[in-house]
Design an enzyme around this catalytic site. Structure first.
Site, PDB file in Angstrom:
ATOM      1  N   ARG A  54       0.839  -1.198   0.000  1.00 51.25           N
ATOM      2  CA  ARG A  54       0.000   0.000   0.000  1.00 51.25           C
ATOM      3  C   ARG A  54       0.874   1.248   0.000  1.00 51.25           C
ATOM      4  O   ARG A  54       1.941   1.277   0.611  1.00 51.25           O
ATOM      5  CB  ARG A  54      -0.907   0.031   1.238  1.00 51.25           C
ATOM      6  CG  ARG A  54      -1.913  -1.094   1.286  1.00 51.25           C
ATOM      7  CD  ARG A  54      -2.998  -0.861   0.229  1.00 51.25           C
ATOM      8  NE  ARG A  54      -3.962  -1.942   0.215  1.00 51.25           N
ATOM      9  CZ  ARG A  54      -4.093  -2.812  -0.786  1.00 51.25           C
ATOM     10  NH1 ARG A  54      -3.288  -2.742  -1.827  1.00 51.25           N
ATOM     11  NH2 ARG A  54      -5.007  -3.743  -0.746  1.00 51.25           N
ATOM     12  N   GLU A  83      -3.484   7.360  -6.156  1.00 51.03           N
ATOM     13  CA  GLU A  83      -3.553   6.603  -7.406  1.00 51.03           C
ATOM     14  C   GLU A  83      -4.723   7.108  -8.220  1.00 51.03           C
ATOM     15  O   GLU A  83      -5.764   7.440  -7.654  1.00 51.03           O
ATOM     16  CB  GLU A  83      -3.661   5.117  -7.102  1.00 51.03           C
ATOM     17  CG  GLU A  83      -2.405   4.619  -6.405  1.00 51.03           C
ATOM     18  CD  GLU A  83      -2.330   3.110  -6.268  1.00 51.03           C
ATOM     19  OE1 GLU A  83      -3.091   2.408  -6.956  1.00 51.03           O
ATOM     20  OE2 GLU A  83      -1.510   2.651  -5.472  1.00 51.03           O
ATOM     21  N   HIS A 102      -0.464  -1.117 -10.349  1.00 49.76           N
ATOM     22  CA  HIS A 102      -0.895  -2.125  -9.385  1.00 49.76           C
ATOM     23  C   HIS A 102      -2.160  -2.757  -9.947  1.00 49.76           C
ATOM     24  O   HIS A 102      -3.258  -2.282  -9.706  1.00 49.76           O
ATOM     25  CB  HIS A 102      -1.164  -1.441  -8.024  1.00 49.76           C
ATOM     26  CG  HIS A 102      -1.497  -2.377  -6.923  1.00 49.76           C
ATOM     27  ND1 HIS A 102      -0.539  -3.079  -6.238  1.00 49.76           N
ATOM     28  CD2 HIS A 102      -2.667  -2.704  -6.347  1.00 49.76           C
ATOM     29  CE1 HIS A 102      -1.108  -3.810  -5.290  1.00 49.76           C
ATOM     30  NE2 HIS A 102      -2.396  -3.602  -5.341  1.00 49.76           N
TER      31      HIS A 102
END
Length: 104
Positions: A54, A83, A102
């Site tokens: 994270r 993000e 990701h």
């Protein structure tokens, strides 16, 4: 093969000897910015940091300073504080940073 085992309380002791640190932990109140200036200052010079967990686990200002000074040899990540990755973030363009989406 794992030669040693420990708990989160052993992080500093392991970190002082590690060439590579891979973050795979959850993000919660106790793990926020676990990688900060204090953590980095205890690491071996030139260590590599990989964050696949994270974005909030790292203090990105401390990471950038460590990369610039050479105390951190490289940083790989597929997560960020915000993000999607902000394209204007200078850390993303750092020569010792590899950033991927990701997507898993």
């Amino acid at each position: 093969e794992i030669s040693e085992a420990g708990s989160p309380h052993d992080l500093e002791a392991f970190g002082e000897r590690a060439d590579v640190v891979v973050l795979t932990c959850t993000q919660n109140a106790s793990s926020m910015r676990v990688v900060n200036h204090e953590f980095i200052s205890r690491m071996k010079r030139g260590f590599l940091l990989i964050n696949i967990a994270r974005g909030g686990l790292c203090d990105y200002n401390a990471v950038k300073r460590a990369l610039d000074s050479g105390s951190m040899g490289g940083f790989g990540t597929d997560v960020w504080q915000v993000e999607p990755f902000p394209t204007t973030d200078t850390l993303l363009r750092h020569e010792r940073v590899v950033a991927t989406p990701h997507v898993a």
